[in-house]
Design a protein around this motif. Sequence first.
Motif, PDB file in Angstrom:
ATOM      1  N   GLY A  11      77.878  24.213  86.872  1.00 27.58           N
ATOM      2  CA  GLY A  11      77.029  24.518  85.577  1.00 27.58           C
ATOM      3  C   GLY A  11      77.550  25.919  84.999  1.00 27.58           C
ATOM      4  N   ARG A  12      76.722  26.558  84.335  1.00 30.19           N
ATOM      5  CA  ARG A  12      77.125  27.976  83.849  1.00 30.19           C
ATOM      6  C   ARG A  12      77.820  28.950  84.828  1.00 30.19           C
ATOM      7  NH1 ARG A  12      72.558  30.172  80.319  1.00 30.19           N
ATOM      8  NH2 ARG A  12      71.454  29.861  82.470  1.00 30.19           N
ATOM      9  N   LYS A  13      78.598  29.767  84.660  1.00 23.56           N
ATOM     10  CA  LYS A  13      79.039  31.009  85.664  1.00 23.56           C
ATOM     11  C   LYS A  13      78.002  31.693  85.859  1.00 23.56           C
ATOM     12  CE  LYS A  13      82.671  34.333  86.037  1.00 23.56           C
ATOM     13  NZ  LYS A  13      83.653  35.267  85.179  1.00 23.56           N
ATOM     14  N   ARG A  14      78.032  32.154  87.143  1.00 23.65           N
ATOM     15  CA  ARG A  14      76.768  32.911  87.413  1.00 23.65           C
ATOM     16  C   ARG A  14      76.726  34.398  86.852  1.00 23.65           C
ATOM     17  NH1 ARG A  14      76.117  32.137  93.964  1.00 23.65           N
ATOM     18  NH2 ARG A  14      78.556  32.998  93.935  1.00 23.65           N
ATOM     19  N   SER A  15      75.581  34.764  86.715  1.00 20.81           N
ATOM     20  CA  SER A  15      75.316  36.294  86.347  1.00 20.81           C
ATOM     21  C   SER A  15      75.326  37.190  87.414  1.00 20.81           C
ATOM     22  CB  SER A  15      74.073  36.504  85.422  1.00 20.81           C
ATOM     23  OG  SER A  15      73.614  37.696  85.510  1.00 20.81           O
ATOM     24  N   GLU A  16      76.298  38.011  87.553  1.00 17.88           N
ATOM     25  CA  GLU A  16      76.546  38.935  88.859  1.00 17.88           C
ATOM     26  C   GLU A  16      75.367  39.549  89.102  1.00 17.88           C
ATOM     27  OE1 GLU A  16      77.997  40.075  92.286  1.00 17.88           O
ATOM     28  OE2 GLU A  16      78.789  38.760  90.969  1.00 17.88           O
ATOM     29  N   GLN A  17      74.523  40.167  88.035  1.00 19.74           N
ATOM     30  CA  GLN A  17      73.241  40.941  88.136  1.00 19.74           C
ATOM     31  C   GLN A  17      72.064  39.656  88.777  1.00 19.74           C
ATOM     32  OE1 GLN A  17      71.775  42.370  84.644  1.00 19.74           O
ATOM     33  NE2 GLN A  17      69.904  43.288  85.508  1.00 19.74           N
ATOM     34  N   SER A  18      72.065  38.662  88.133  1.00 19.28           N
ATOM     35  CA  SER A  18      71.048  37.713  88.780  1.00 19.28           C
ATOM     36  C   SER A  18      71.382  37.171  90.318  1.00 19.28           C
ATOM     37  CB  SER A  18      71.033  36.514  87.860  1.00 19.28           C
ATOM     38  OG  SER A  18      70.509  36.843  86.511  1.00 19.28           O
ATOM     39  N   ARG A  19      72.794  36.944  90.670  1.00 24.88           N
ATOM     40  CA  ARG A  19      73.196  36.760  91.906  1.00 24.88           C
ATOM     41  C   ARG A  19      72.819  37.872  92.798  1.00 24.88           C
ATOM     42  NH1 ARG A  19      77.163  38.828  94.664  1.00 24.88           N
ATOM     43  NH2 ARG A  19      77.738  37.541  96.551  1.00 24.88           N
ATOM     44  N   ALA A  20      72.985  39.031  92.615  1.00 24.26           N
ATOM     45  CA  ALA A  20      72.599  40.185  93.382  1.00 24.26           C
ATOM     46  C   ALA A  20      71.111  40.581  93.413  1.00 24.26           C
ATOM     47  CB  ALA A  20      73.305  41.491  92.666  1.00 24.26           C
ATOM     48  N   ALA A  21      70.314  40.117  92.479  1.00 25.38           N
ATOM     49  CA  ALA A  21      68.980  40.220  92.567  1.00 25.38           C
ATOM     50  C   ALA A  21      68.355  39.054  93.480  1.00 25.38           C
ATOM     51  CB  ALA A  21      68.134  40.021  91.026  1.00 25.38           C
ATOM     52  N   VAL A  22      69.055  37.806  93.391  1.00 21.61           N
ATOM     53  CA  VAL A  22      68.572  36.820  94.322  1.00 21.61           C
ATOM     54  C   VAL A  22      68.969  37.175  95.796  1.00 21.61           C
ATOM     55  CG1 VAL A  22      69.007  34.514  94.788  1.00 21.61           C
ATOM     56  CG2 VAL A  22      68.554  35.056  92.513  1.00 21.61           C
ATOM     57  N   LEU A  23      70.221  37.526  96.052  1.00 24.51           N
ATOM     58  CA  LEU A  23      70.453  37.954  97.361  1.00 24.51           C
ATOM     59  C   LEU A  23      69.690  39.251  98.034  1.00 24.51           C
ATOM     60  CD1 LEU A  23      74.426  37.497  96.963  1.00 24.51           C
ATOM     61  CD2 LEU A  23      72.499  35.788  97.914  1.00 24.51           C
ATOM     62  N   GLN A  24      69.430  40.032  97.192  1.00 26.34           N
ATOM     63  CA  GLN A  24      68.792  41.088  97.613  1.00 26.34           C
ATOM     64  C   GLN A  24      67.267  40.670  98.048  1.00 26.34           C
ATOM     65  OE1 GLN A  24      69.194  44.305  94.772  1.00 26.34           O
ATOM     66  NE2 GLN A  24      71.132  44.297  95.036  1.00 26.34           N
ATOM     67  N   ALA A  25      66.555  39.937  96.929  1.00 23.82           N
ATOM     68  CA  ALA A  25      65.407  39.314  97.273  1.00 23.82           C
ATOM     69  C   ALA A  25      65.325  38.400  98.601  1.00 23.82           C
ATOM     70  CB  ALA A  25      64.794  38.558  96.190  1.00 23.82           C
ATOM     71  N   ALA A  26      66.294  37.706  98.701  1.00 28.39           N
ATOM     72  CA  ALA A  26      66.284  36.758  99.937  1.00 28.39           C
ATOM     73  C   ALA A  26      66.107  37.602 101.280  1.00 28.39           C
ATOM     74  CB  ALA A  26      67.711  35.622  99.880  1.00 28.39           C
ATOM     75  N   LEU A  27      67.170  38.823 101.170  1.00 31.26           N
ATOM     76  CA  LEU A  27      66.913  39.453 102.565  1.00 31.26           C
ATOM     77  C   LEU A  27      65.604  40.265 102.693  1.00 31.26           C
ATOM     78  CD1 LEU A  27      70.695  41.255 102.169  1.00 31.26           C
ATOM     79  CD2 LEU A  27      69.749  39.406 103.823  1.00 31.26           C
ATOM     80  N   LYS A  28      65.155  40.785 101.536  1.00 30.64           N
ATOM     81  CA  LYS A  28      63.956  41.441 101.501  1.00 30.64           C
ATOM     82  C   LYS A  28      62.952  40.858 101.997  1.00 30.64           C
ATOM     83  CE  LYS A  28      60.842  43.647  98.418  1.00 30.64           C
ATOM     84  NZ  LYS A  28      59.627  42.708  98.350  1.00 30.64           N
ATOM     85  N   LEU A  29      62.723  39.485 101.558  1.00 31.62           N
ATOM     86  CA  LEU A  29      61.681  38.686 102.140  1.00 31.62           C
ATOM     87  C   LEU A  29      61.963  37.961 103.606  1.00 31.62           C
ATOM     88  CD1 LEU A  29      61.314  36.698  98.760  1.00 31.62           C
ATOM     89  CD2 LEU A  29      59.515  38.387  99.637  1.00 31.62           C
ATOM     90  N   THR A  59      72.437  25.217  96.328  1.00 27.86           N
ATOM     91  CA  THR A  59      71.901  23.899  96.663  1.00 27.86           C
ATOM     92  C   THR A  59      70.578  23.836  97.316  1.00 27.86           C
ATOM     93  OG1 THR A  59      73.251  23.756  98.892  1.00 27.86           O
ATOM     94  CG2 THR A  59      74.003  22.811  96.558  1.00 27.86           C
ATOM     95  N   SER A  60      70.309  25.081  98.223  1.00 30.98           N
ATOM     96  CA  SER A  60      69.130  24.924  98.888  1.00 30.98           C
ATOM     97  C   SER A  60      68.682  26.317  99.521  1.00 30.98           C
ATOM     98  CB  SER A  60      69.212  24.020 100.221  1.00 30.98           C
ATOM     99  OG  SER A  60      70.321  24.832 101.215  1.00 30.98           O
ATOM    100  N   LYS A  61      67.574  26.599 100.059  1.00 32.39           N
ATOM    101  CA  LYS A  61      67.240  27.935 100.401  1.00 32.39           C
ATOM    102  C   LYS A  61      68.139  28.503 101.481  1.00 32.39           C
ATOM    103  CE  LYS A  61      64.035  28.266 103.936  1.00 32.39           C
ATOM    104  NZ  LYS A  61      62.664  28.298 104.587  1.00 32.39           N
ATOM    105  N   ALA A  62      68.683  27.345 102.369  1.00 23.64           N
ATOM    106  CA  ALA A  62      69.458  27.753 103.291  1.00 23.64           C
ATOM    107  C   ALA A  62      70.910  28.505 102.709  1.00 23.64           C
ATOM    108  CB  ALA A  62      69.920  26.465 104.421  1.00 23.64           C
TER     109      ALA A  62
END
Length: 210
Positions: A11-29, A59-62
């Motif tokens: 798909g589209r190239k990842r937004s680095e800002q969105s990528r970082a937000a997702v990874l930070q949220a995953a670690l926090k949760l 592809t998944s939560k994992a």
Amino acid sequence: MDQDASKGRPGRKRSEQSRAAVLQAALKLLREQGYAALSIEAIARDAGVGKQTIYRWWTSKASVVLEALVAQAPTPLAPPSHGSLGEVLEAFLASTFQALKTPRGTGDILRGLMAEAQLDAQFATEFRTGLIERRRELLRSVLAQAQARGELAADVDLFLLVDMAFGVMWYRLLVGHAPLDRALAHELASLLLRAGAPSAPRRPSRPTKA
């Protein structure tokens, strides 16, 4: 992180800002809830992105958790470069075990990822190449250097020694029947040294008197 281990759907190239937000949220949760309670919906909500954004790139939560885990790992991730082989092995194993023991920490995450890997062949490949093989190669390189210095037998199977080290770690992590602690690191390092030690040169026999 290795590029192959972080591939999601095309798909589209990842937004680095969105990528970082997702990874930070995953670690926090993960710290707050643990792996089992974590969901894509919760990650998306905490990161301020849509679920479709996550599924477009992972592809998944994992897969999200794996990338987050690798991204937070110390860089460079390497064993100590000084001391005897036994000291280096013990320090490497002790630091590995210590990282697994924090509440809702790496140990909890790895148990969840290993469970996912048994059910999802695609993620199993991501898990092996993105994390497992990297740690195995670090230990194998330490053993190979020791072998080149003559501290280990020239014909010893280094991959088998690596299996011995991480096999013990994974068994205790998954079964939980015994601790992963400094005492184990010491005993396991000693076991690896004994298993790989060069054979002592055989002394020539003395001639018998007639």
